[in-house]
Scaffold this active site. Structure first.
Site, PDB file in Angstrom:
ATOM      1  N   PRO A  19      -1.774   2.395   5.745  1.00 15.15           N
ATOM      2  CA  PRO A  19      -0.764   2.875   4.985  1.00 15.15           C
ATOM      3  C   PRO A  19      -0.113   1.770   4.242  1.00 15.15           C
ATOM      4  O   PRO A  19       0.602   0.755   5.051  1.00 15.15           O
ATOM      5  CB  PRO A  19       0.255   3.622   5.941  1.00 15.15           C
ATOM      6  CG  PRO A  19      -0.165   3.198   7.355  1.00 15.15           C
ATOM      7  CD  PRO A  19      -1.509   2.626   7.433  1.00 15.15           C
ATOM      8  N   MET A  20       0.149   1.523   2.929  1.00 12.69           N
ATOM      9  CA  MET A  20       0.988   0.607   2.403  1.00 12.69           C
ATOM     10  C   MET A  20       1.772   1.180   1.120  1.00 12.69           C
ATOM     11  O   MET A  20       1.237   1.899   0.462  1.00 12.69           O
ATOM     12  CB  MET A  20      -0.283  -0.367   1.577  1.00 12.69           C
ATOM     13  CG  MET A  20      -1.025  -1.047   2.715  1.00 12.69           C
ATOM     14  SD  MET A  20      -2.413  -2.047   1.850  1.00 12.69           S
ATOM     15  CE  MET A  20      -3.696  -0.710   1.741  1.00 12.69           C
ATOM     16  N   CYS A 102       6.985  -1.357  10.060  1.00 15.68           N
ATOM     17  CA  CYS A 102       7.792  -1.775   8.800  1.00 15.68           C
ATOM     18  C   CYS A 102       9.002  -2.519   9.118  1.00 15.68           C
ATOM     19  O   CYS A 102       9.789  -2.098   9.741  1.00 15.68           O
ATOM     20  CB  CYS A 102       7.845  -0.694   7.716  1.00 15.68           C
ATOM     21  SG  CYS A 102       8.439  -1.172   6.107  1.00 15.68           S
ATOM     22  N   GLY A 214      -3.602  -6.390  10.960  1.00 14.71           N
ATOM     23  CA  GLY A 214      -2.863  -7.413  10.610  1.00 14.71           C
ATOM     24  C   GLY A 214      -3.740  -8.651  10.359  1.00 14.71           C
ATOM     25  O   GLY A 214      -4.356  -9.240  11.164  1.00 14.71           O
ATOM     26  N   GLY A 235      -5.721  -3.759   5.450  1.00 12.00           N
ATOM     27  CA  GLY A 235      -4.698  -3.326   4.440  1.00 12.00           C
ATOM     28  C   GLY A 235      -4.951  -4.040   3.118  1.00 12.00           C
ATOM     29  O   GLY A 235      -5.626  -3.564   2.392  1.00 12.00           O
TER      30      GLY A 235
END
Length: 335
Positions: A19-20, A102, A214, A235
């Protein structure tokens, strides 16, 4: 609320797209689905209060063709998260994920995101309430710790506490987050990665599903670092160099090889783009997600330039994409 479409089950999290915020919207997910049929896609984070009080159909509505797709929620009140999760399940999402990773100031001010690493009991209560509210899987995405916390002590303790909620799937961003003194952008690069610690967590808790996230730069590194774990989540690499996902179904899921070029991907995405254009969606809302499709190939600069300069113009349509494809073809012929 829309009628609930049929969702695929069980979920396979061997390869996920993270999710970005401001990136993985419905147009992005439709594009990624052209590249891979099997990867699990995630929405941008949706704040529970926005889901509860806003236009949920506009905020979290999606096309069933995006499946398998999960929604990520942000919040810290168990009751509100449970209500938001129930709404999301009604829209047909195959998984509900809680954001505990986040590091942005905006998220911290709402008492959710990575700052919740300091409150594992609250995270446990939130996840338990969400699980009791829905029938689809509930998962959590989190960091190794925050600020001066010891990564090993914090990670193992956090998982120990949170697992008491009944959640068994943990997506671990293998960095600490610095909430004071670093920007969200700096938090993506400066705190050191520790993939070994995530593998140690899996060895200590083999009954849990542990997904690595990550700093994974490409599919080769993801598969190498994810060895012994249950899956990987990419991501920025998936977003900026999306053609790498053309190999996911073959290399991760063992499906037959389908030889395709980036131009083939554009052709496959065209029906979606034209359908949205006919609904009044602006071209740049979709082309902004495909700028990296030709990364590393002849014509990539021309592709990005034409789409960036022309897609935002009022009335811009498929002809802009055609012009960009022609420029790529010319560059390839001259190479």
């Amino acid at each position: 609320m829309t009628a609930r479409p049929v969702t695929p089950a069980p979920l396979d999290r061997r390869f996920c797209v993270a999710p970005m915020m401001d990136w993985t919207d419905r147009h992005c997910r439709a594009f990624h689905r052209v590249l891979t049929r099997r990867a699990l896609l995630y929405t941008e984070m949706a704040v529970d209060q926005a889901v509860l009080r806003g236009d949920a159909a506009r905020l979290i509505g999606f096309d069933p063709a995006e499946h398998p797709v999960a929604i990520q929620l942000g919040g810290s009140d168990p009751d509100d998260l449970a209500r938001a999760a129930r709404i999301a399940e009604g829209f047909g999402y195959a998984e509900i994920n809680l954001n505990v990773g986040c590091p942005s100031d905006r998220v911290q001010s709402g008492r959710f995101g990575a700052c919740l690493m300091r409150e594992p009991e609250l995270v446990r209560d939130c996840l338990q309430a969400m699980r009791e509210a829905v029938s689809v899987p509930v998962t959590v995405k989190h960091r190794l710790g925050v600020d001066d916390q010891d990564p090993r002590e914090t990670l193992f303790g956090f998982v120990e506490t949170v697992a008491k909620s009944g959640v068994t799937s943990f997506i671990v961003h293998a960095r600490k987050a610095w909430l004071d003194g670093l920007s969200p952008k700096e938090n993506r690069d400066i705190p050191p990665l520790d993939y070994d610690l995530v593998r140690e967590l899996k060895a200590a808790r083999p009954e849990l599903e542990i997904i690595l996230n990550g700093g994974l730069a490409d599919l080769d590194q993801a598969l190498r670092e994810g060895e012994g774990l249950d899956g990987v989540m990419l991501g920025r690499a998936a977003y900026h160099t999306p053609f790498l996902m053309n190999e996911v179904d073959v290399r991760v899921y063992g499906e037959p090889l389908e030889a395709r070029t980036p131009s083939d991907i554009v052709a496959a995405y065209r029906p979606y783009m034209e359908a949205r254009l006919s609904e009044g969606v602006r071209l740049n809302a979709m082309t902004r997600h495909i700028l990296g499709l030709f990364a590393g190939l002849p014509g990539s600069r021309q592709w990005r330039r034409i789409l960036s300069e022309q897609s935002h113009r009022p009335g811009a349509g498929w002809d802009v994409v055609e012009a960009a494809l022609d420029a790529v073809a010319e560059a390839r012929a001259a190479a």
